[in-house]
Design a protein around this motif. Structure first.
Motif, short mmCIF file in Angstrom:
data_model
loop_
_atom_site.label_atom_id
_atom_site.label_comp_id
_atom_site.label_asym_id
_atom_site.label_seq_id
_atom_site.Cartn_x
_atom_site.Cartn_y
_atom_site.Cartn_z
N ILE A 1 35.92 33.20 35.39
CA ILE A 1 36.49 34.25 34.00
C ILE A 1 35.81 35.79 33.95
CG2 ILE A 1 37.30 34.80 31.72
CD1 ILE A 1 36.51 31.79 30.87
N HIS A 2 34.83 35.97 34.04
CA HIS A 2 34.11 37.44 34.29
C HIS A 2 32.98 37.60 34.35
CE1 HIS A 2 33.72 41.93 33.70
NE2 HIS A 2 32.57 41.19 33.47
N PRO A 3 33.19 37.66 36.07
CA PRO A 3 31.62 38.05 37.32
C PRO A 3 30.39 38.70 36.03
CG PRO A 3 33.74 38.24 38.51
CD PRO A 3 34.04 38.25 37.23
N PRO A 4 29.20 37.91 35.97
CA PRO A 4 28.50 39.30 34.92
C PRO A 4 28.24 40.17 35.77
CG PRO A 4 28.01 36.18 35.00
CD PRO A 4 28.96 36.91 35.85
N VAL A 5 28.27 39.53 36.68
CA VAL A 5 27.95 40.88 37.79
C VAL A 5 28.44 42.52 37.64
CG1 VAL A 5 29.23 40.66 39.82
CG2 VAL A 5 26.97 41.87 40.50
N LEU A 6 29.20 42.18 37.22
CA LEU A 6 30.57 43.12 36.88
C LEU A 6 30.06 44.44 35.82
CD1 LEU A 6 34.25 41.75 37.29
CD2 LEU A 6 32.78 43.86 38.73
N ASP A 7 29.56 43.63 35.09
CA ASP A 7 28.93 44.61 34.02
C ASP A 7 28.00 46.03 34.70
OD1 ASP A 7 30.20 43.20 32.30
OD2 ASP A 7 28.20 41.30 32.27
N LEU B 1 31.41 48.37 40.11
CA LEU B 1 31.91 47.48 40.78
C LEU B 1 31.51 48.36 42.60
CD1 LEU B 1 34.59 46.73 41.68
CD2 LEU B 1 35.49 48.72 41.98
N ALA B 2 30.58 48.97 42.18
CA ALA B 2 29.82 49.37 43.92
C ALA B 2 29.09 47.97 43.46
CB ALA B 2 29.01 50.44 43.93
N VAL B 3 28.09 47.66 42.68
CA VAL B 3 26.40 46.83 42.61
C VAL B 3 27.40 45.57 42.86
CG1 VAL B 3 24.91 45.65 41.68
CG2 VAL B 3 25.40 48.30 41.35
N ALA C 1 38.42 50.79 34.22
CA ALA C 1 39.38 49.93 33.23
C ALA C 1 38.91 48.49 33.58
CB ALA C 1 41.27 50.54 33.14
N PRO C 2 38.53 47.51 32.92
CA PRO C 2 37.65 46.11 32.98
C PRO C 2 38.87 45.35 34.03
CG PRO C 2 37.75 46.94 31.07
CD PRO C 2 38.78 48.03 31.24
N ALA C 3 40.98 45.50 33.78
CA ALA C 3 41.40 44.73 34.16
C ALA C 3 41.73 45.12 35.73
CB ALA C 3 43.01 44.99 34.13
N ILE C 4 41.40 46.41 35.61
CA ILE C 4 41.65 47.18 37.59
C ILE C 4 40.17 46.14 38.07
CG2 ILE C 4 40.84 49.54 38.86
CD1 ILE C 4 44.50 48.37 37.54
N ILE D 1 40.23 43.20 38.97
CA ILE D 1 41.31 43.02 40.50
C ILE D 1 41.25 43.01 42.04
CG2 ILE D 1 43.83 43.74 40.89
CD1 ILE D 1 44.86 43.78 37.73
N VAL D 2 39.68 44.40 41.49
CA VAL D 2 39.40 44.28 42.98
C VAL D 2 38.23 43.54 43.10
CG1 VAL D 2 37.85 46.26 43.54
CG2 VAL D 2 39.78 46.85 42.10
N TYR D 3 37.32 42.99 41.94
CA TYR D 3 36.72 41.67 42.50
C TYR D 3 37.62 40.69 42.96
CZ TYR D 3 32.78 39.13 42.29
OH TYR D 3 31.44 38.86 42.47
N PHE D 4 37.81 40.16 42.34
CA PHE D 4 38.43 38.78 42.91
C PHE D 4 39.29 39.32 44.11
CE2 PHE D 4 37.63 37.60 37.99
CZ PHE D 4 37.18 36.40 38.62
N SER D 5 40.02 40.49 44.25
CA SER D 5 41.06 40.34 45.51
C SER D 5 40.33 40.06 46.34
CB SER D 5 41.49 41.13 45.05
OG SER D 5 42.56 41.32 43.86
N ILE D 6 38.85 40.79 46.49
CA ILE D 6 37.83 41.44 47.81
C ILE D 6 37.33 39.82 47.83
CG2 ILE D 6 35.65 42.41 48.74
CD1 ILE D 6 36.68 44.95 47.06
N ALA D 7 36.91 39.28 46.57
CA ALA D 7 36.24 38.19 47.37
C ALA D 7 36.83 37.27 47.23
CB ALA D 7 35.71 37.53 45.93
N GLU D 8 38.56 36.69 46.84
CA GLU D 8 39.36 35.91 47.80
C GLU D 8 39.42 36.04 49.31
OE1 GLU D 8 42.40 32.78 48.01
OE2 GLU D 8 40.72 33.10 46.54
N LEU D 9 39.99 37.46 49.83
CA LEU D 9 40.17 38.18 50.96
C LEU D 9 39.20 37.70 52.27
CD1 LEU D 9 41.88 41.13 49.85
CD2 LEU D 9 42.46 39.06 50.84
N VAL D 10 37.79 37.77 51.76
CA VAL D 10 36.21 37.35 52.29
C VAL D 10 36.56 35.75 52.81
CG1 VAL D 10 33.46 37.23 51.18
CG2 VAL D 10 35.15 39.15 51.68
N THR D 11 35.98 35.27 51.61
CA THR D 11 36.61 33.70 51.23
C THR D 11 37.48 33.25 52.35
OG1 THR D 11 35.87 33.45 49.12
CG2 THR D 11 37.03 31.43 50.50
#
Length: 458
Positions: A302-308, A311-313, A341-344, A347-357
């Motif tokens: 739902i929300h990766p804790p690492v995003l807290d 984004l760079a980390v 913004a949290p929504a942005i 989207i960036v994190y999950f998009s990159i994660a999906e593309l790497v997978t």
């Protein structure tokens, strides 16, 4: 540098239409279809003008009533039917395919329906076309018919001039072989000019059709945003149902088993039979740890804790955990103006994660390069993401299968478009695969409030 080999014939400069084309133009089907189009437009013109005048009169006269405004709104919406008729004529006779305007959105309620009918932009634009096309059609028909009739008359004048009364025939000095030949040449010139003369008017009518009867860029954009947002809502609903299913079938069942094991251990303690109490408590403890692990996985989805931590980390952590080498380059300017913004960020994190997978599972890539930066676009900023892998390529965006859940690249594209972003895929067979995403670089309203309530994540 790209070297191209050209066919020697392709180096020749393009030539204009030759004399053979000019001679055959009056006999072409395109010329006669254009002439038929002017005829039909002229026949429809009076009826269209009457419809427009009726709409304006009813709208003005019914302004003081409510029921009459519904009649006026119906006439305005009826302009769409006229627009479809004119688009059909242009497509069939001028080969000008124009898309239909965006369909009207259904509205509920008395006043919303009335306002939607009276304010139907596509209907009013069709009425405007009916007014603007009338003088163009009339002028084009007159010029085209004059060239055609005079041309045919000049070419055939030598065969029937003798039957004309003296006051209607040309001067007798033209009734010589040389004079009649000159008239024939003039007639041929008008016939050759005829297709070009009417082509200018039909081109103007084609332009009016495209501008006034087709969809506007703004309406297409609004329709796309509405569609993508509807898809995002469906996707979120499907994800919530999946989470509920996972909680019910997995974590809840495991916790129920823990409760039963603890209940059995309590009964044994009460009865004094303590032989298997330790084993029951050990099993309950292991089940509890497994349930906590499942809950962490669900929360991470739902929300990766690492995003807290930013984004760079988060992307550095994602690259470190990836099943293949990932080089993540995040421009410092991305977070220089404050957290996104949290929504942005999600989207960036999950998009990159999906593309790497996808690169690891499907493209058999050996490495992935991720580039994230910010560029200025007028008065706003655009966040650009590019993910490139050296796999075998051939990736495509597959439409959802009707289950309601948009997965893979289709899901990414929907998610990106839901925030007014763009998604571009380049994946030729043999690779490389390059996915480019552009998102509005929206900033968080208050960066200090983002981490609130996250301290309890374990």
């Amino acid at each position: 540098m790209r070297i191209m080999t050209l066919d020697p014939r392709a180096r020749r400069p393009a030539r204009g239409p030759g004399w053979k084309h000019l001679i055959s133009a009056p006999l072409s089907s395109a010329a006669w279809r254009s002439y038929g189009y002017l005829w039909l437009m002229l026949l429809l013109g009076p009826f269209a003008l009457a419809y427009v005048l009726l709409t304006v009169a009813v709208t003005a006269g019914a302004a003081v009533t409510v029921v009459g405004l519904f009649v006026a709104g119906g006439l305005v919406v009826g302009g769409r039917w006229w627009g479809a008729l004119y688009r059909g004529l242009a497509g069939d006779l001028l080969d000008a395919e124009v898309a239909a305007p965006v369909a009207r959105s259904p509205r509920s309620g008395f006043w919303p329906r009335l306002g939607g009918a009276l304010g139907d932009t596509a209907g009013w634009r069709a009425l405007l076309f009916m007014i603007a096309a009338l003088p163009v059609t009339l002028a084009g028909f007159i010029v085209s018919t004059a060239c055609l009739v005079l041309g045919l008359g000049g070419v055939t004048y030598w065969t029937w001039f003798w039957a004309l009364p003296a006051d209607l025939a040309m001067d007798s000095s033209w009734h010589t072989p040389a004079g009649l030949a000159l008239v024939v040449v003039g007639g041929l010139g008008l016939l050759v000019l005829w297709p070009s003369a009417q082509r200018g008017f039909t081109a103007l009518l084609r332009l009016l059709t495209r501008v006034l009867l087709g969809p506007t860029a703004a309406s297409l954009r609004v329709a796309e945003l509405e569609r993508s947002r509807a898809g995002t809502v469906e996707d979120a609903d499907a994800r919530l149902r999946r989470i509920e299913r996972d909680l019910h079938d997995g974590t809840q069942a495991r916790l129920v088993a823990v409760g039963m094991q603890l209940g059995e251990a309590r009964e044994q303690l009460a009865s004094g039979a303590t032989d298997s109490v330790g084993e029951l408590l050990e099993v309950a403890h292991a089940s509890t740890k497994d349930a906590l692990t499942e809950l962490r996985e669900l929360a991470r989805g739902i929300h990766p804790p690492v995003l807290d931590s930013g984004l760079a980390v988060a992307l550095e952590t994602l690259a470190a955990r990836a099943p293949l080498p990932v080089a993540a380059d995040v421009d410092p300017d991305v977070e220089a103006g404050g957290r996104l913004a949290p929504a942005i960020e999600s989207i960036v994190y999950f998009s990159i994660a999906e593309l790497v997978t996808n690169a690891a599972k499907h493209s058999h890539a050996s490495q992935v390069q991720v580039q994230v930066d910010v560029v200025a676009d007028g008065g706003s900023s655009i966040l650009r993401i590019q993910v490139r892998d050296d796999g075998r390529g051939g990736a495509t965006v597959v439409l959802p299968d009707g289950s309601g859940l948009r997965s893979g690249l289709a899901g990414l594209a929907e998610r990106v478009r839901s925030v007014d972003g763009t998604f571009d895929l380049s994946s030729p067979v043999g690779g490389p695969t390059v996915v480019s995403v552009a998102l509005p670089a929206l900033r968080a309203v208050a960066a200090g409030t983002r981490g609130a309530g996250t301290g309890g994540r374990g």
